[in-house]
Design a protein around this motif. Structure first.
Motif, short mmCIF file in Angstrom:
data_model
loop_
_atom_site.label_atom_id
_atom_site.label_comp_id
_atom_site.label_asym_id
_atom_site.label_seq_id
_atom_site.Cartn_x
_atom_site.Cartn_y
_atom_site.Cartn_z
N PRO A 41 0.88 -1.32 -0.14
CA PRO A 41 -0.14 0.05 0.02
C PRO A 41 0.70 1.27 0.03
CG PRO A 41 -1.05 -1.65 1.48
CD PRO A 41 0.36 -2.01 0.99
N MET A 42 2.27 1.09 0.70
CA MET A 42 2.85 2.44 0.42
C MET A 42 3.18 2.82 -0.87
SD MET A 42 3.64 3.73 3.62
CE MET A 42 5.04 4.69 4.35
N GLU A 43 3.66 1.82 -1.40
CA GLU A 43 4.01 1.99 -2.83
C GLU A 43 2.70 2.24 -3.92
OE1 GLU A 43 7.80 -1.27 -3.28
OE2 GLU A 43 5.74 -2.08 -3.31
N ARG A 44 1.73 1.45 -3.57
CA ARG A 44 0.68 1.69 -4.47
C ARG A 44 -0.19 3.14 -4.37
NH1 ARG A 44 -4.64 -1.86 -3.43
NH2 ARG A 44 -5.92 -1.48 -5.56
N PHE A 45 -0.03 3.70 -3.07
CA PHE A 45 -0.70 4.96 -2.89
C PHE A 45 0.36 6.03 -2.79
CE2 PHE A 45 -3.73 1.47 -0.90
CZ PHE A 45 -4.51 1.70 -1.92
N SER A 46 1.62 5.74 -3.26
CA SER A 46 2.63 6.82 -3.34
C SER A 46 2.85 7.37 -2.02
CB SER A 46 2.50 7.74 -4.56
OG SER A 46 2.20 7.23 -5.62
N LYS A 47 3.00 6.83 -0.86
CA LYS A 47 3.24 7.35 0.29
C LYS A 47 4.70 7.28 0.86
CE LYS A 47 0.37 8.25 2.89
NZ LYS A 47 -0.42 9.61 2.77
N HIS A 48 5.29 8.41 0.92
CA HIS A 48 6.62 8.27 1.50
C HIS A 48 6.44 8.30 3.16
CE1 HIS A 48 7.78 8.80 -2.40
NE2 HIS A 48 7.11 9.92 -2.49
N HIS A 49 5.67 8.71 3.66
CA HIS A 49 5.42 8.80 5.15
C HIS A 49 3.84 8.79 5.29
CE1 HIS A 49 4.69 13.09 3.87
NE2 HIS A 49 3.64 13.02 5.11
N GLY A 57 10.81 2.06 11.00
CA GLY A 57 11.40 2.02 9.61
C GLY A 57 10.45 3.06 8.70
N VAL A 58 9.28 3.66 9.48
CA VAL A 58 8.46 4.58 8.70
C VAL A 58 8.45 5.66 9.30
CG1 VAL A 58 5.76 4.76 8.01
CG2 VAL A 58 7.13 2.51 8.16
N PHE A 59 8.33 6.89 8.65
CA PHE A 59 8.43 8.21 8.91
C PHE A 59 6.98 8.66 9.28
CE2 PHE A 59 8.86 13.07 8.79
CZ PHE A 59 10.25 13.06 9.31
N PHE A 60 6.67 9.32 10.39
CA PHE A 60 5.57 9.90 10.82
C PHE A 60 5.43 11.39 11.14
CE2 PHE A 60 4.90 5.42 12.10
CZ PHE A 60 3.61 4.99 11.93
N LEU A 61 4.36 11.97 10.94
CA LEU A 61 4.03 13.14 11.14
C LEU A 61 2.90 13.42 12.10
CD1 LEU A 61 4.55 15.15 7.50
CD2 LEU A 61 5.82 15.31 9.57
N GLY A 62 2.72 14.35 12.72
CA GLY A 62 1.64 14.44 13.65
C GLY A 62 1.57 15.74 14.36
N GLN A 88 17.33 11.86 7.65
CA GLN A 88 15.98 11.00 7.61
C GLN A 88 14.91 12.05 7.01
OE1 GLN A 88 15.75 9.39 11.38
NE2 GLN A 88 16.10 7.39 10.98
N LEU A 89 14.98 13.14 7.74
CA LEU A 89 13.82 14.19 7.76
C LEU A 89 13.77 14.58 6.27
CD1 LEU A 89 13.21 16.69 10.33
CD2 LEU A 89 12.69 17.12 7.85
N LEU A 90 14.80 14.87 5.55
CA LEU A 90 14.97 15.24 4.05
C LEU A 90 14.80 14.18 3.08
CD1 LEU A 90 18.26 17.47 4.32
CD2 LEU A 90 15.91 18.28 4.38
N HIS A 91 15.03 12.90 3.62
CA HIS A 91 14.80 11.77 2.65
C HIS A 91 13.34 11.53 2.68
CE1 HIS A 91 14.98 7.90 0.90
NE2 HIS A 91 14.48 7.36 1.92
#
Ligand code: SF4
Length: 369
Positions: free
Chosen positions: A65-73, A169-174, A232-235
């Motif tokens: 789903p990360m690839e399919r829905f183009s999610k980087h974070h 291993g997954v970048f999160f924002l909140g 990490q943040l920039l990537h």
């Protein structure tokens, strides 16, 4: 002979027939195509319906789903939606117009105005800054964060505190609703939830709220403990470090005494501020429930924080995003869960629900016999 080809990064499958590799469109042949999922693979079976009948089966790795829905974070709120129903999350991507309609409806009914009023109460001099690029938009959040660190150090209340970082291993924002120091000196994270009913939430709803504040704590603690890394943040955010701020943001940053003029410089500054701050990890997690139309307090709940359990739960949620398991929908036979479907915009077209209903009917008729 029949041959087939597929791009493993795309669900589109191309088929060619004949030794000359001419496309089907040119040959105008009729073909049957069946696509099924088996584990992590998509298996496509092509059957040529001309005189010389032939079949070819092709397997390609399925996209996560990360690839399919183009999610980087991921946003932390996405995890809460997932805890409600993973099939609904998938439909949200596949049928975005329905999701937008639901979001418009819930924005009206979830007390967005109570949140806004609180934010303005904490920051009455809030300014509107025009942003020109993605870097500008993210920089504005980091500037707000940098501004709030001294207030936290001084034990003052802060609202809308951005949290970000990598978990498993997954970048999160909140964005944390509220952080304050209790009378006994504990740092308290409080999340405001508004409700249309004047009652505390059902356990199924409260589960997502507890997950949300738990993940906020994990992110906040690692930020103040210096775990966040510039690269990490920039990537993960796919941002350009050398991108200069737009003119409005540059003047805003200068007014606040910030020397940074590019996104990379601002990230460096934020990391120094966080690494040298004396802000401690969060001690207590609270949920505050208010009645949405009257704003009256319904109740407060304290949330237990069990890091090992929370990380195990998080890993299971992330297994879905990584494509390591299939999405789970609502258990329609569980009375504590089944009501979720009745409030779901995808109820009519939900394949998960209709196939479970069929299974229940088949089971029921077998038992009757
Ligand atoms: Fe999930 Fe039920 Fe909605 Fe289907 S109808 S997406 S199972 S909540």
């Amino acid at each position: 002979s029949l041959s087939a080809g597929a791009d493993q990064h795309s669900p589109t499958l191309g088929v060619c027939v004949g030794d000359d590799g001419q496309s089907l469109a040119k040959k105008e042949e009729r073909i049957n195509c069946q696509i099924k999922k088996r584990g992590h693979m998509v298996v496509a079976t092509f059957e040529r319906l001309s005189n010389s009948r032939s079949t070819v089966t092709l397997s390609v790795p399925d996209q996560s789903p990360m690839e399919r829905f183009s999610k980087h974070h991921l946003n932390v709120t996405q995890l809460c939606e997932q805890s409600w129903c993973e099939i609904k999350v998938v439909y949200g991507f596949l049928k975005p117009h329905m999701k937008r309609r639901e979001m418009r409806r819930t924005a009206v009914t979830t007390g967005a105005s109570i949140h806004l009023a609180r934010e303005l109460e904490a920051n009455p001099d809030a300014l509107t800054v025009v942003v020109h690029t993605r870097e500008d938009r993210e920089a504005l959040k980091l500037i707000n964060l940098i501004q709030m660190v001294p207030a936290l150090e001084a034990g003052q209340l802060v609202r809308e505190f951005p949290v970000l970082g990598v978990l498993d291993g997954v970048f999160f924002l909140g964005v944390v609703d509220e952080l304050y120091c209790s009378k006994s000196g504990e740092l308290v994270l409080s999340e405001l939830k508004t409700r249309s009913h004047n009652s505390l939430p059902h356990p199924a709803q409260a589960k997502g709220h507890s997950l949300q504040v738990g993940v906020y704590k994990l992110l906040f603690d690692s930020m103040v403990q210096g775990s966040m890394k510039r690269d990490q943040l920039l990537h993960y955010l796919k941002l350009r470090p050398h991108q200069a701020f737009g003119s409005a943001l540059q003047s805003y940053a200068q007014k606040l005494g910030l020397l940074a003029v590019t996104f990379g410089e601002l990230v460096d500054h934020m990391l120094v501020v966080l690494n040298f701050s004396n802000v401690q990890p969060i001690d207590k997690l609270c949920l505050e429930y208010r009645h949405q139309s009257s704003g009256v307090l319904i109740g407060n709940r304290e949330v237990e924080f069990e890091e090992t359990l929370l990380m195990a739960e998080l890993r299971d949620y992330l297994a879905f995003w990584r494509g390591e398991r299939e999405p789970h929908g609502v258990d329609i036979e569980d009375i504590e869960e089944a009501w979720k479907c009745r409030m779901c915009p995808y109820e009519e077209s939900c394949e998960w629900r209709s196939s479970r209903l069929q299974e229940v009917m088949v089971d029921g008729s077998k038992k009757a016999k």
